[in-house]
Design a protein around this motif. Structure first.
Motif, PDB file in Angstrom:
ATOM      1  N   GLN A  34      22.686  47.671  89.807  1.00 15.05           N
ATOM      2  CA  GLN A  34      22.157  45.597  88.869  1.00 15.05           C
ATOM      3  C   GLN A  34      21.920  45.434  87.379  1.00 15.05           C
ATOM      4  O   GLN A  34      22.666  44.627  87.045  1.00 15.05           O
ATOM      5  CB  GLN A  34      21.616  44.451  89.554  1.00 15.05           C
ATOM      6  CG  GLN A  34      21.521  44.878  91.384  1.00 15.05           C
ATOM      7  CD  GLN A  34      23.006  44.088  91.584  1.00 15.05           C
ATOM      8  OE1 GLN A  34      23.598  42.562  91.440  1.00 15.05           O
ATOM      9  NE2 GLN A  34      23.581  45.162  92.761  1.00 15.05           N
ATOM     10  N   CYS A  35      20.765  46.484  87.319  1.00 16.63           N
ATOM     11  CA  CYS A  35      20.708  45.835  85.651  1.00 16.63           C
ATOM     12  C   CYS A  35      19.976  47.083  85.247  1.00 16.63           C
ATOM     13  O   CYS A  35      19.888  48.233  85.539  1.00 16.63           O
ATOM     14  CB  CYS A  35      18.983  45.226  85.790  1.00 16.63           C
ATOM     15  SG  CYS A  35      17.861  45.347  86.695  1.00 16.63           S
ATOM     16  N   MET A  37      16.675  47.914  84.154  1.00 14.44           N
ATOM     17  CA  MET A  37      15.648  48.534  85.186  1.00 14.44           C
ATOM     18  C   MET A  37      16.345  49.869  86.149  1.00 14.44           C
ATOM     19  O   MET A  37      16.017  50.975  86.467  1.00 14.44           O
ATOM     20  CB  MET A  37      15.045  46.972  85.728  1.00 14.44           C
ATOM     21  CG  MET A  37      13.958  47.548  85.985  1.00 14.44           C
ATOM     22  SD  MET A  37      12.530  46.635  86.936  1.00 14.44           S
ATOM     23  CE  MET A  37      12.445  45.260  85.790  1.00 14.44           C
ATOM     24  N   CYS A  38      17.500  48.602  87.043  1.00 21.77           N
ATOM     25  CA  CYS A  38      18.095  49.811  88.143  1.00 21.77           C
ATOM     26  C   CYS A  38      18.021  51.450  87.536  1.00 21.77           C
ATOM     27  O   CYS A  38      17.930  52.191  87.792  1.00 21.77           O
ATOM     28  CB  CYS A  38      19.585  49.537  88.543  1.00 21.77           C
ATOM     29  SG  CYS A  38      19.136  47.851  89.487  1.00 21.77           S
ATOM     30  N   TYR A  87      19.273  52.351  96.355  1.00 19.24           N
ATOM     31  CA  TYR A  87      20.485  52.116  95.938  1.00 19.24           C
ATOM     32  C   TYR A  87      21.514  52.149  97.315  1.00 19.24           C
ATOM     33  O   TYR A  87      21.239  53.419  97.712  1.00 19.24           O
ATOM     34  CB  TYR A  87      21.324  52.062  94.397  1.00 19.24           C
ATOM     35  CG  TYR A  87      20.023  51.912  93.546  1.00 19.24           C
ATOM     36  CD1 TYR A  87      19.751  50.496  93.413  1.00 19.24           C
ATOM     37  CD2 TYR A  87      18.749  52.547  93.600  1.00 19.24           C
ATOM     38  CE1 TYR A  87      18.971  49.612  92.555  1.00 19.24           C
ATOM     39  CE2 TYR A  87      17.442  51.926  92.128  1.00 19.24           C
ATOM     40  CZ  TYR A  87      17.467  50.943  91.772  1.00 19.24           C
ATOM     41  OH  TYR A  87      16.944  50.092  90.758  1.00 19.24           O
ATOM     42  N   CYS A 105      15.342  41.168  90.128  1.00 22.72           N
ATOM     43  CA  CYS A 105      16.416  42.165  89.490  1.00 22.72           C
ATOM     44  C   CYS A 105      17.608  43.274  89.839  1.00 22.72           C
ATOM     45  O   CYS A 105      18.935  42.846  89.398  1.00 22.72           O
ATOM     46  CB  CYS A 105      16.443  41.786  87.767  1.00 22.72           C
ATOM     47  SG  CYS A 105      14.613  42.724  87.744  1.00 22.72           S
ATOM     48  N   CYS A 106      16.868  44.003  90.569  1.00 23.59           N
ATOM     49  CA  CYS A 106      17.494  44.865  91.100  1.00 23.59           C
ATOM     50  C   CYS A 106      18.011  44.934  92.218  1.00 23.59           C
ATOM     51  O   CYS A 106      18.978  45.698  93.165  1.00 23.59           O
ATOM     52  CB  CYS A 106      16.414  45.959  91.105  1.00 23.59           C
ATOM     53  SG  CYS A 106      15.978  46.543  89.491  1.00 23.59           S
TER      54      CYS A 106
END
Ligand SMILES: [Cu+2]
Length: 112
Positions: A34-35, A37-38, A87, A105-106
């Motif tokens: 998603q972001c 961080m991922c 994931y 957020c992930c």
């Protein structure tokens, strides 16, 4: 006879070397990242994995491009590593327990 053996050995050696040079492969996977961080999580994990030459996640498309040594690691193993982080990767579902532990957020939009 000796010459024949030498010729055969030479041919084997040359063909083996040609194959060995081809033992690097690049594959692109669709992930549920998603972001940023991922991106860091996935790239770091793969960087620490033996046989991986490079791993890069495109933040726009969420596609993961991995270059690896086919003699040391295979696609199934790479997908397993990414899925184990939580994931989805191509047809492999992310490990649900680890997915739940990811920061908000992930997570996928529907789970936030
Ligand atoms: Cu994230």
């Amino acid at each position: 006879m000796k010459t024949l053996i030498t010729v055969i050995l030479a041919i084997l050696f040359v063909s083996n070397t040609a194959v060995a040079q081809k033992k690097m492969e690049t594959v692109v996977y669709q992930t549920s990242a998603q972001c940023g961080m991922c991106k860091t999580t996935i790239e770091k994990e793969l960087a620490l994995t033996g046989g991986i030459k490079s791993a890069e996640l495109d933040n726009e498309t969420k596609q993961l491009r991995v270059t690896f040594k086919t003699r040391r690691i295979n696609e199934a193993k790479i997908k397993e590593i990414v899925a184990n982080l939580g994931y989805d990767v191509d047809n492999v579902k992310g490990n649900q327990e680890n997915y739940k532990k990811l920061p908000a957020c992930c997570k996928k939009a529907e789970d936030r």
